[in-house]
Design an enzyme around this catalytic site. Structure first.
Site, PDB file in Angstrom:
ATOM      1  N   SER A  25       0.800  -1.178  -0.192  1.00 14.11           N
ATOM      2  CA  SER A  25      -0.011   0.109  -0.019  1.00 14.11           C
ATOM      3  C   SER A  25       0.977   1.234   0.029  1.00 14.11           C
ATOM      4  O   SER A  25       2.021   1.175   0.169  1.00 14.11           O
ATOM      5  CB  SER A  25      -0.875   0.108   1.169  1.00 14.11           C
ATOM      6  OG  SER A  25      -0.109   0.367   2.525  1.00 14.11           O
ATOM      7  N   THR A  31       9.246   2.408  -2.129  1.00 17.37           N
ATOM      8  CA  THR A  31      10.371   3.018  -2.732  1.00 17.37           C
ATOM      9  C   THR A  31      11.571   2.926  -1.926  1.00 17.37           C
ATOM     10  O   THR A  31      12.584   3.280  -2.543  1.00 17.37           O
ATOM     11  CB  THR A  31       9.784   4.566  -3.017  1.00 17.37           C
ATOM     12  OG1 THR A  31       8.685   4.461  -3.947  1.00 17.37           O
ATOM     13  CG2 THR A  31      10.819   5.486  -3.616  1.00 17.37           C
ATOM     14  N   GLU A  97       7.038   3.207  -9.350  1.00 18.50           N
ATOM     15  CA  GLU A  97       5.608   3.482  -9.389  1.00 18.50           C
ATOM     16  C   GLU A  97       5.009   2.499 -10.779  1.00 18.50           C
ATOM     17  O   GLU A  97       4.630   3.080 -11.552  1.00 18.50           O
ATOM     18  CB  GLU A  97       5.367   4.973  -9.839  1.00 18.50           C
ATOM     19  CG  GLU A  97       5.859   5.617  -8.501  1.00 18.50           C
ATOM     20  CD  GLU A  97       4.878   5.727  -7.321  1.00 18.50           C
ATOM     21  OE1 GLU A  97       3.964   4.788  -7.246  1.00 18.50           O
ATOM     22  OE2 GLU A  97       5.197   6.228  -6.443  1.00 18.50           O
ATOM     23  N   LEU A 175      -2.717  11.363  -8.042  1.00 23.62           N
ATOM     24  CA  LEU A 175      -1.573  11.681  -7.340  1.00 23.62           C
ATOM     25  C   LEU A 175      -1.856  12.311  -6.017  1.00 23.62           C
ATOM     26  O   LEU A 175      -2.523  13.419  -6.120  1.00 23.62           O
ATOM     27  CB  LEU A 175      -0.463  12.253  -8.165  1.00 23.62           C
ATOM     28  CG  LEU A 175       0.189  11.561  -9.279  1.00 23.62           C
ATOM     29  CD1 LEU A 175       1.182  12.509 -10.099  1.00 23.62           C
ATOM     30  CD2 LEU A 175       0.653  10.281  -9.089  1.00 23.62           C
ATOM     31  N   TYR A 181      -4.326  10.218   1.063  1.00 22.22           N
ATOM     32  CA  TYR A 181      -4.445   8.874   1.254  1.00 22.22           C
ATOM     33  C   TYR A 181      -4.040   8.532   2.638  1.00 22.22           C
ATOM     34  O   TYR A 181      -3.084   9.513   3.157  1.00 22.22           O
ATOM     35  CB  TYR A 181      -3.547   8.151   0.361  1.00 22.22           C
ATOM     36  CG  TYR A 181      -3.922   8.271  -1.070  1.00 22.22           C
ATOM     37  CD1 TYR A 181      -5.034   7.204  -1.729  1.00 22.22           C
ATOM     38  CD2 TYR A 181      -3.411   8.953  -2.111  1.00 22.22           C
ATOM     39  CE1 TYR A 181      -5.342   7.110  -3.091  1.00 22.22           C
ATOM     40  CE2 TYR A 181      -3.597   9.153  -3.264  1.00 22.22           C
ATOM     41  CZ  TYR A 181      -4.886   8.152  -3.846  1.00 22.22           C
ATOM     42  OH  TYR A 181      -5.210   8.204  -5.098  1.00 22.22           O
TER      43      TYR A 181
END
Length: 192
Positions: A25, A31, A97, A175, A181
């Protein structure tokens, strides 16, 4: 000590590649883990190329940047096929991504791995609706290794595997960061 012929080395490099997938998630450290693996490859003096979708401009136009603001230089590309054109004499390819790339990405990863390249891919496995995201399921199927990382649910503290969208916007791709988020566990994701 056994010496290998040039042909054996050539065959090894053609078939010695691999695909590694890092998924989870938002805010789970995908990353961060990608950057860690790529930096280790650079320390080993391997030729490393890093790519991200041109549409991902949240932190930087060209660098891959984690939420902890660690970064590594990358090349933004329009589509997955561009990676094949720019990946020249590379031993390790990093792709961040991955969910934002087109459906050609699994094929590109296979082509690179079949040439003996180590391919490390990071991306969201599910969109904000909890559905498989873009080319990620296909990459999971062909990867030699899959690392699923979890964030911490902001509601209860359990491992979070969902990216809960805080703003009402039906677009599949939006984005955003912490204002858009938050990570949630299965129970807290389905409560709201």
């Amino acid at each position: 000590m056994m010496l290998f012929s040039e042909d054996v080395f050539r065959r090894r490099s053609e078939f010695g590649g691999s695909i590694e997938l890092i998924c989870g998630s938002m805010f789970s450290g995908k990353t961060e883990e990608l950057i860690r693996r790529l930096r280790r490859a650079q320390i080993a003096r391997l030729n490393v190329e890093i790519f991200k979708p041109k549409t991902d401009t949240r932190y930087d136009e060209t660098a891959v940047v984690s939420h902890d603001l660690n970064s590594i230089h990358s090349t933004p590309v329009e589509n997955a096929s561009s990676i094949l054109l720019l990946g020249g004499n590379t031993q390790v390819v990093g792709i961040d991504e991955a969910q934002f790339f087109d459906d050609e990405l699994p094929n590109v990863c296979n082509q690179l791995a079949n040439k003996g390249i180590r391919v490390i891919v990071a991306g969201l496995d599910m969109d904000f609706l909890g559905k498989p995201f873009g080319p990620m399921p296909a990459i999971m199927a062909i990867a030699e290794s899959v690392t699923k990382v979890h964030a911490v649910c902001v509601k209860c503290g359990n491992p979070a595997l969902y990216s809960y969208r805080l703003v009402h916007n039906p677009a599949k791709i939006l984005l955003g960061e912490k204002e858009t988020y938050e990570p949630r566990c299965r129970i807290c994701y389905h409560i709201d």
